[in-house]
Every structure is written in C-alpha cells, then in structure tokens.
Design an enzyme around this catalytic site. Structure first.
Site, PDB file in Angstrom:
ATOM      1  N   GLU A   1      -4.995  -8.744  -0.706  1.00  0.00           N
ATOM      2  CA  GLU A   1      -5.731  -8.233   0.384  1.00  0.00           C
ATOM      3  C   GLU A   1      -7.094  -8.085  -0.044  1.00  0.00           C
ATOM      4  O   GLU A   1      -7.608  -7.598  -1.040  1.00  0.00           O
ATOM      5  CB  GLU A   1      -5.667  -7.280   1.013  1.00  0.00           C
ATOM      6  CG  GLU A   1      -4.055  -7.337   1.775  1.00  0.00           C
ATOM      7  CD  GLU A   1      -3.663  -6.035   2.992  1.00  0.00           C
ATOM      8  OE1 GLU A   1      -4.691  -4.896   3.420  1.00  0.00           O
ATOM      9  OE2 GLU A   1      -2.381  -5.562   2.980  1.00  0.00           O
TER      10      GLU A   1
ATOM     11  N   GLU B   1       0.435  -1.319  -0.009  1.00  0.00           N
ATOM     12  CA  GLU B   1       0.538   0.382  -0.209  1.00  0.00           C
ATOM     13  C   GLU B   1       0.855   1.184   0.313  1.00  0.00           C
ATOM     14  O   GLU B   1       0.744   2.133   0.970  1.00  0.00           O
ATOM     15  CB  GLU B   1      -1.027  -0.148   1.071  1.00  0.00           C
ATOM     16  CG  GLU B   1      -1.984  -1.015   1.039  1.00  0.00           C
ATOM     17  CD  GLU B   1      -3.375  -0.888   1.721  1.00  0.00           C
ATOM     18  OE1 GLU B   1      -3.466   0.027   2.680  1.00  0.00           O
ATOM     19  OE2 GLU B   1      -4.120  -1.945   1.305  1.00  0.00           O
TER      20      GLU B   1
HETATM   21  O1  AHR Z   1      -5.534  -6.425   6.860  1.00  0.00           O
HETATM   22  C1  AHR Z   1      -5.505  -4.939   7.256  1.00  0.00           C
HETATM   23  C2  AHR Z   1      -4.505  -4.026   6.644  1.00  0.00           C
HETATM   24  O2  AHR Z   1      -4.570  -3.534   5.959  1.00  0.00           O
HETATM   25  C3  AHR Z   1      -3.378  -3.899   5.934  1.00  0.00           C
HETATM   26  O3  AHR Z   1      -1.739  -4.023   7.196  1.00  0.00           O
HETATM   27  C4  AHR Z   1      -3.229  -3.504   5.398  1.00  0.00           C
HETATM   28  O4  AHR Z   1      -2.047  -3.472   4.431  1.00  0.00           O
HETATM   29  C5  AHR Z   1      -4.575  -2.798   4.348  1.00  0.00           C
HETATM   30  O5  AHR Z   1      -4.864  -1.564   4.472  1.00  0.00           O
END
Ligand code: AHR
Length: 487
Positions: free
Chosen positions: A296, A173
């Site tokens: 994710e 991110e």
């Molecule tokens: O999964 C939780 C968080 O969500 C992670 O650390 C981040 O990459 C995302 O914003």
C-alpha cells in the site's frame, strides 16, 4: 544543471515486474462501479468486468493485483462470496461507509478479473476476525485437486481445474485495523496460520506476513526475528499526505507551492523507510530470501467535496504523478529487496490510475507514469549516478529523480523534474548507438484529467540533442520523461 551518468554494463539486479502492481479493495467505487458492473449492465463488459477499465490496465501491463483489502480483508469471509449470487450473504461494510456489500464480486469474479487482465492474483486473507481453518480452506478451494468436500464445492461452482494462486497475505495491518495486535502476538499468529496453508501440486505458496507501518522498525525486528524463516514476503505500508495530521489532510486539487513540496518531501521518505526496514531484514536474511512488499503506497488527500467520506474518492494531478514517478524510481533502485509494490488503489480510491463516473472513464496523470515506466518490468537495473541540487526550501527534495534499466539491448531511463516552476538542463551520459528517443508527461502541477477534459497526456518529446555518449535534455518543470537508447 543536472548530470546523470548511466553505466549499462554495471547491472544491479532484476526489477521484479510486480513492483508495478496494484491494489483493489471493496472500498467505495473501486470494485463496484469502477471495475465490476455485472453482466446485465449497459456499460460494455465481459463477464461483468468493465471493458474500458480492463483494456486500460492491460495497456500498462498490470502484473499483479491485490484483493480484497485492506481493512476490509479482515472482515471478509470468502465463503460468503461464492456460489449462486442470489444466495450470497449480505453484509454491511463497516470499514468503508457502512454500505451494503452483497458479495456479488467474490473469489471467482476476482480470478476472472485477473484472467482478463493477464495478471497474477494476490489474495489477502482474514486473520483479524477469521480463523486458521477459514484461510486454510480458501487455499484448498483454490489450489487443491484432491477430492475433498471443499474442492467439490469449487467443482459445483463451475471450476474443475485448480486456480493455483501463489501470493497469500496473512492479515492486513494487523497492528491496526486488522486486530490491533502487538508484533510478538502477530508473529505467533503468522506462524500458526501459515502452517496450515498447504502447497498443492506444483504450486508453492508465497507466504506474505503483515509488516510495519511507516517507520515502525520494532515491528520489523520482532517479525524477522521470530517468524522470518516462515515467510517469503513482509509488507510495508506508507501513504503520503500533507497537513499536520490525518484529520487535517490537504486537498487533491487546491494546494500552495509549499504544500506541493511538502507532499513530495513526505513521499521521498519512502526511500528512508525502505532502506531502514531493509537494513533490519539484511541482518536476519542476508541471502535476501524474504522480499519487501510495499503493498500500500500513494497519496491520501481529503475526499472530493460532496462524496461519501468513507469512499476515499480523490482527484489526481501532476503533483500526484510526481509522487508516483519518485516512488517507482525508489522501488527500482531497491530492487534487491523490494519485490512487489501495490499502488492504492486501482480505480476511484486514493491515488487511482483510473476514475469512472457511470459509463465514463478517465485516465489520471498517475496512470501515464505507469505507462512511461512499463519498460522497467523484469528489466535489469543499471547503475545510474545522479548529480542534482536540492529544491523545495523547508521541504527539501532532489530536483531530479531517476532510475535506469536495460532489457533486450535497450536502455530505459525514467526521470522526473520535481520543480514546480523551473525547467532544467539535464546532461545524460549514456553510451549507445544512434539517437535517443523520448516520451514526456508534463503540465502545470495542478493540471488533472476530468471526464469532459483530459489535458494531461503522454506526448513524444524531441527537445533533446544526442552528441556521441551525451544526451542533452531540456526538461520542462513538473515533467516525467522516458528516454530510451540502444545499448
Ligand atoms: O487503502 C485504504 C486503507 O488504508 C486500507 O484498507 C488499509 O489497509 C490502509 O489503512
């Protein structure tokens, strides 16, 4: 009535088993307590890893595990987590709850976990607060056989052979917690970092660039244009929530019918995002050399009352199972571009497949969806035409979601009835031999498993009639079915 027509002879590409991957961050009780308890724990463990959790993950054939973050990755310095434990540096985990991180779970422990799980490691390196040298030396430490000081340190830490780690993420991110970068800047950073991540021996690195958030198509455009030729994978992050914004998210266990459909509608947008980013990638990479990696995804609700807000602990109902079923069908159907996906997160965080409390462990409804879908891993996607109606009112979704694959002469269809209240007659056209057989996961939309009571379980399912090429199935409301037949 819903009609599904499967054409097993129409092969649409291989479903990469890594679509069934998971993600474990140093966040709350995911690693510590959830996976790793240490060798001296009274909880049964092998080299510190919980036996119950490892066994459960092996059962769903976890193919790949991403670590150490997430946002944590961009504050993690791998050298703090190697060597004798008593000498390991302590830090405060400023991303997640300001708890002390004693680095007792580090690189060797992660690779020991992957060994026990028989899954591939995917390491996400630090760009936000790290250096090129730090990442390059991490790759060298794990993969090189050369007699360098870095490699000698690995030897001193008890490992002679290189580990041969293939999947490397360059930052997480980077548009947000990983440095708030602009795509033009990150594209250059990615080019620079990946240059010094060397291939050692036969191990060819799979270089994964930080991709977009949700529908940030400009990020994808810039990355593909300026750095596409240097990468093997590009990530996408998208979480499904209810409510007006992140501050006012809905609850995991308490929701209205409208919120049920709101969550499913928002989850269904994954198809739109994968399609949109794939179109951009198609322009720069028509050969599909670069894979889209949804590393994710999952539901994100308010934390359970009384738990540390920084730990992101939430319960998991049949509604979450519906989201998982829908996502996995979407990824299967996009297997020409999506080569990996990692549910956030494995244990005790967000849409977990496993929850733990001390020595107790419970499998969530989402876990069982992964069990029902595991036959798709490395199978051939086959054409699966779906004719169904829309439900959900203000939050419209297809009543039934499905995908099908074939492997070793057996066709597997996975389908979910997303309706909260209504059963559905499904007519499946599936040419094949003999009777079809099926397994089901079903329950009230709010049903969930807890440590003392776990009513949501897979059962065999026989409410189906096979007549030549047609299988008639009466699908209960809020259910996921795995149906198989010899081709
Ligand atoms: O999964 C939780 C968080 O969500 C992670 O650390 C981040 O990459 C995302 O914003």
């Amino acid at each position: 009535m819903t009609k599904i027509t499967i054409s097993p002879e129409r092969r649409m590409g291989r479903i990469n088993r890594n679509i069934y991957g998971h993600f474990s961050e140093h966040l709350g009780r995911c690693i510590y307590g959830g996976i790793f308890v240490g060798e001296n724990s009274t909880i049964p463990n092998e080299n510190g890893m919980r036996r119950d959790v490892v066994d459960a993950l092996r059962k769903i054939r976890i193919p790949v595990l991403r670590w150490p973050g997430g946002c944590f990755a961009d504050e993690y310095h791998w050298q703090d987590g190697i060597g004798p434990k008593e000498n390991r540096k302590r830090m405060v985990n400023t991303n997640w709850g300001y708890v002390v991180e004693d680095n007792s779970f580090g690189t060797h422990e992660f690779l020991e976990l992957c060994r026990q799980l028989e899954c591939e490691p995917y390491i996400n390196a630090n760009v936000g607060s790290g250096t090129v040298r730090e990442m390059a030396e991490w790759v060298e430490y794990l993969n090189s056989e050369g007699d360098s000081s870095v490699v000698r340190t690995r030897w001193a830490n008890g490992r002679k052979e290189p580990f041969g780690v293939r999947f490397w993420g360059v930052g997480n991110e980077s548009w947000g917690c990983g440095g708030n970068m602009r795509p033009e800047y990150y594209a250059d950073e990615f080019r620079r970092y990946q240059t010094y991540c060397r291939d050692y021996g036969d191990n060819k690195l799979f270089r994964i660039a930080c991709g977009p958030n949700t529908d940030d198509y400009r990020w994808t455009e810039v990355l593909m244009q300026q750095a596409g030729r240097f990468m093997n994978g590009l990530t996408l992050h998208y979480y499904s929530i209810t409510g007006p914004d992140w501050e006012h998210k809905g609850q995991a266990l308490t929701f209205t019918e409208e919120e049920y459909y709101e969550l499913l509608f928002r989850a269904s947008r994954m198809d739109e995002f994968v399609t949109g980013h794939s179109r951009i990638m198609d322009r720069y990479d028509p050969e599909h050399r670069v894979g889209l990696i949804v590393d994710e995804w999952g539901t994100w609700h308010q934390v359970e009352a009384g738990t540390n807000p920084g730990f992101l602990y939430q319960q998991n109902t049949m509604r979450d199972a519906m989201v998982a079923a829908m996502h996995l069908n979407i990824f299967n159907r996009h297997c020409d571009r999506v080569i990996m996906a990692n549910l956030a997160q494995t244990v005790n965080v967000l849409q977990s497949v496993i929850l733990t409390e001390g020595a107790k462990m419970v499998l969530t409804p989402t876990y069982h969806v992964f069990d029902l879908y595991k036959a798709h891993q490395d199978a051939e996607l086959v054409d699966c035409y779906l004719s169904t109606d829309r439900i959900g009112g203000r939050w419209p979704v297809d009543r039934i979601t499905a995908s099908a694959s074939v492997r070793d002469g057996v066709v597997t269809l996975t389908m979910a009835n997303l309706s909260m209240e209504e059963d559905e007659e499904v007519s499946v056209v599936l040419p094949g031999k003999g009777q079809a057989s099926a397994r089901i996961l079903t329950g009230d939309a709010k049903a969930y498993n807890d440590f003392d009571h776990a009513p949501v379980q897979i059962a065999s399912f026989d409410d189906l009639v096979t007549e030549d090429d047609v299988i008639r199935v009466r699908m209960p409301r809020c259910s996921v079915i795995e149906l198989t037949r010899h081709a």
